[in-house]
Design an enzyme around this catalytic site. Structure first.
Site, short mmCIF file in Angstrom:
data_model
loop_
_atom_site.label_atom_id
_atom_site.label_comp_id
_atom_site.label_asym_id
_atom_site.label_seq_id
_atom_site.Cartn_x
_atom_site.Cartn_y
_atom_site.Cartn_z
N HIS A 198 6.89 -9.36 -4.06
CA HIS A 198 5.59 -8.86 -3.61
C HIS A 198 5.60 -7.40 -3.18
CE1 HIS A 198 7.24 -9.28 0.42
NE2 HIS A 198 6.23 -8.56 0.86
C1 UD1 Z 1 2.33 -6.70 3.99
C2 UD1 Z 1 3.34 -5.83 4.73
C3 UD1 Z 1 4.76 -6.21 4.32
C4 UD1 Z 1 4.98 -7.71 4.47
C5 UD1 Z 1 3.89 -8.46 3.71
C6 UD1 Z 1 4.04 -9.95 3.86
C7 UD1 Z 1 2.47 -3.56 5.14
C8 UD1 Z 1 2.61 -2.12 4.81
N1 UD1 Z 1 3.18 -4.41 4.40
O1 UD1 Z 1 2.45 -6.41 2.61
O2 UD1 Z 1 5.67 -5.54 5.14
O3 UD1 Z 1 6.24 -8.03 3.93
O4 UD1 Z 1 2.62 -8.06 4.23
O5 UD1 Z 1 3.28 -10.66 2.91
O6 UD1 Z 1 1.77 -3.89 6.06
N2 UD1 Z 1 -4.18 -9.48 -0.73
C9 UD1 Z 1 -4.96 -10.57 -1.03
N3 UD1 Z 1 -5.22 -11.48 -0.04
C10 UD1 Z 1 -4.75 -11.35 1.22
C11 UD1 Z 1 -3.97 -10.23 1.52
C12 UD1 Z 1 -3.67 -9.30 0.54
O7 UD1 Z 1 -5.40 -10.73 -2.15
O8 UD1 Z 1 -5.04 -12.22 2.06
C13 UD1 Z 1 -3.85 -8.52 -1.81
C14 UD1 Z 1 -4.77 -7.34 -1.83
O9 UD1 Z 1 -4.95 -6.96 -3.17
C15 UD1 Z 1 -3.99 -6.25 -1.12
C16 UD1 Z 1 -2.56 -6.58 -1.51
O10 UD1 Z 1 -2.54 -8.01 -1.58
O11 UD1 Z 1 -4.38 -4.97 -1.48
C17 UD1 Z 1 -1.51 -6.10 -0.54
O12 UD1 Z 1 -1.78 -6.60 0.76
P1 UD1 Z 1 -1.33 -5.77 2.07
O13 UD1 Z 1 -1.69 -6.52 3.29
O14 UD1 Z 1 -1.79 -4.37 1.97
O15 UD1 Z 1 0.24 -5.68 1.94
P2 UD1 Z 1 1.33 -6.78 1.58
O16 UD1 Z 1 1.90 -6.45 0.26
O17 UD1 Z 1 0.86 -8.17 1.76
#
Ligand code: UD1
Length: 345
Positions: A198
Site C-alpha cells: 500500500h
Molecule cells: C496512511 C499512512 C501510513 C499508514 C497507512 C495505513 C500517512 C502519510 N500515511 O497511508 O503511514 O501505513 O495509512 O493504512 O498518513 N483511501 C480510501 N479509503 C479510505 C482511506 C484511503 O479509498 O478509507 C484511499 C484514497 O484514495 C487515498 C489513499 O487511499 O487517497 C491513501 O490514503 P491516505 O490516508 O492518504 O494514506 P495511506 O496510504 O492509507
C-alpha cells in the site's frame, strides 16, 4: 486528568485500543478521529472489533493531497483542543493525522505524548519519516517501543521524557487472538502466502509492476487484501495480477491476524504487519529497501529485500521463526506502562 487521543488511520485504531483499555478508570480520555481513513473496512470495522468506544469527535477530513489533508486536520484539531483543554495530547505513529495533532497541540501549548517514538527509516522522501521526526521533536513524552528507538532519539539529542515502554502492538495482537471475534472471511485451507502492498512509493508506475512481479514469483498462492490506493493504481496503470495472486478487499483486524497466522510467510510493505506477523510466528519478507522495525530483522524473522525477486525467493527458503526470541523482543504490557506514566505525570 484529561488525555486527548488523536487517531485517523487503520494502524492507529489498532494501537490505541489496548492503551485506551489501560487508561479506562484512570483518566478521562477524549478520542478524536480525524477521518483520514473513512471506508467502513478501513475504519468502522476496527472500532467494532477492537471494542474501542465511538470517537467523541469525528472530523471527517478524508483523503487529499498531503498538505491539504494535514492543513484541514490542523485547524479542526486545534478547535477541539481549545474546547476540551486536555492535560496531554496523545498521538500514535507517523501518519498525517499524527503530524497535524502534534502541530495543533504545540501551538496551543499542550504537551504531546508520542506512542512509537524514535523510529527512523533514514528516508526523508517518505511522508511518514517527516511526520515522525517532527512529532518526536515536539513531544514531551516519547514512548519508545524498544531500546533501538531510544538510541536513535539520543543521536538526535533527544533524551528528556524518553521512556522505553515496549510495543503496544504486541498487546493488540494478543488481545485480539485471545478474543472470540467472529471471522468474516473464509481463510483458504492448504498452503498460502499472505501479502499487502500500500505504500505510496510502491504504487508508482515504475515500482508497482515490479512489486507485482515479486509476488508473482512466489511458489504458491498469494492472498492479497488490497488497499484502495493499490487497486486504483493497478487499474490506472492498466496492470493485471499474476495468476497466483488471489486479491480480496481490505480485511478487519481479526481476519487479518488469522490470515497471517496461517500463512507460510508474509510479504509486505506495511510497518505494522511486519511486527504482527513476527509476533504470530510467521516469517516476513519486507518489500522495501529498509525497515524501521530492526528488531524483527535482528531476531532473524524478517528479511528486507526491496523489490528484488531473487532476494525474496531466497528469504522465503529460511527456516521457522524463533518464538523465544520473539517473546524477548516483543514483550507484552506496553499499554499498562504507558497508562502508568501518564497517570503519574
Ligand atoms: C496512511 C499512512 C501510513 C499508514 C497507512 C495505513 C500517512 C502519510 N500515511 O497511508 O503511514 O501505513 O495509512 O493504512 O498518513 N483511501 C480510501 N479509503 C479510505 C482511506 C484511503 O479509498 O478509507 C484511499 C484514497 O484514495 C487515498 C489513499 O487511499 O487517497 C491513501 O490514503 P491516505 O490516508 O492518504 O494514506 P495511506 O496510504 O492509507
Amino acid at each position: 486528568m484529561k488525555i486527548l487521543t488523536v487517531v485517523g488511520a487503520r494502524p492507529q485504531f489498532v494501537k490505541a485500543a489496548p492503551v485506551s483499555r489501560a487508561l479506562e478508570n484512570v483518566v478521562d480520555e477524549v478520542l478524536v478521529h480525524t477521518g483520514q481513513h473513512y471506508d467502513p473496512m478501513m475504519s468502522d470495522v476496527f472500532f467494532a472489533e477492537l471494542g474501542i468506544s465511538k470517537p467523541r469527535y469525528n472530523l471527517e477530513i478524508g483523503s487529499g493531497p498531503h498538505g491539504q489533508q494535514t492543513g484541514r486536520m490542523l485547524g479542526a484539531i486545534e478547535e477541539v483542543i481549545l474546547k476540551e483543554d486536555p492535560t496531554w495530547v496523545m498521538v500514535y505513529g507517523d501518519t498525517n493525522s499524527t503530524l497535524a495533532a502534534s502541530l495543533a497541540a504545540v501551538k496551543v501549548h499542550v504537551p504531546i505524548a508520542h506512542v512509537e517514538a524514535g523510529l527512523r527509516s533514514g528516508r526523508m522522501d517518505m511522508p511518514e519519516e517527516v511526520n515522525r521526526i517532527v512529532t518526536d521533536r515536539l513531544s514531551s513524552m516519547l514512548l519508545c517501543p524498544g531500546q533501538n528507538a531510544a538510541l536513535l532519539l539520543k543521536r538526535e539529542g533527544i533524551t528528556d521524557g524518553v521512556h522505553v515502554v515496549g510495543d503496544v502492538m504486541t498487546d493488540a495482537v494478543y488481545d485480539t487472538v485471545n478474543s472470540a471475534t467472529e471471522h468474516q472471511v473464509d481463510i483458504p485451507r492448504g498452503e498460502y502466502y499472505a501479502a499487502t502492498l500500500h505504500r505510496a512509493e510502491n504504487t508508482t508506475p515504475d515500482r508497482l509492476s515490479q512489486a507485482l512481479a515479486v509476488l508473482g514469483s512466489v511458489p504458491g498462492t498469494v492472498i492479497l487484501p488490497m488497499h484502495p490506493r493499490t487497486s486504483q493504481a493497478i487499474s490506472d496503470q492498466g496492470l493485471s495480477l499474476p495468476a497466483n495472486i488471489h486479491s480480496i478487499g481490505p480485511l478487519g483486524y481479526s481476519d487479518m491476524l488469522k490470515l497471517v497466522a496461517g500463512a507460510v510467510a508474509v510479504l509486505t510493505d506495511s510497518g505494522g504487519l511486519q511486527k504482527e506477523a513476527v509476533i504470530l510466528g510467521t516469517r516476513v519478507v519486507t518489500l522495501r529497501d529498509e525497515t524501521e522495525w530492526v528488531e524483527t530483522v535482528e531476531i532473524g524473522a524478517n528479511t528486507v529485500v526491496g523489490l528484488d525477486v531473487e532476494l525474496a525467493l531466497e528469504a522465503l527458503k529460511k527456516g521457522p521463526v524463533d518464538l523465544k526470541k520473539v517473546e524477548t523482543a516483543f514483550p507484552r504490557g506496553a499499554s499498562e506502562r504507558i497508562a502508568d506514566l501518564l497517570a503519574g505525570s
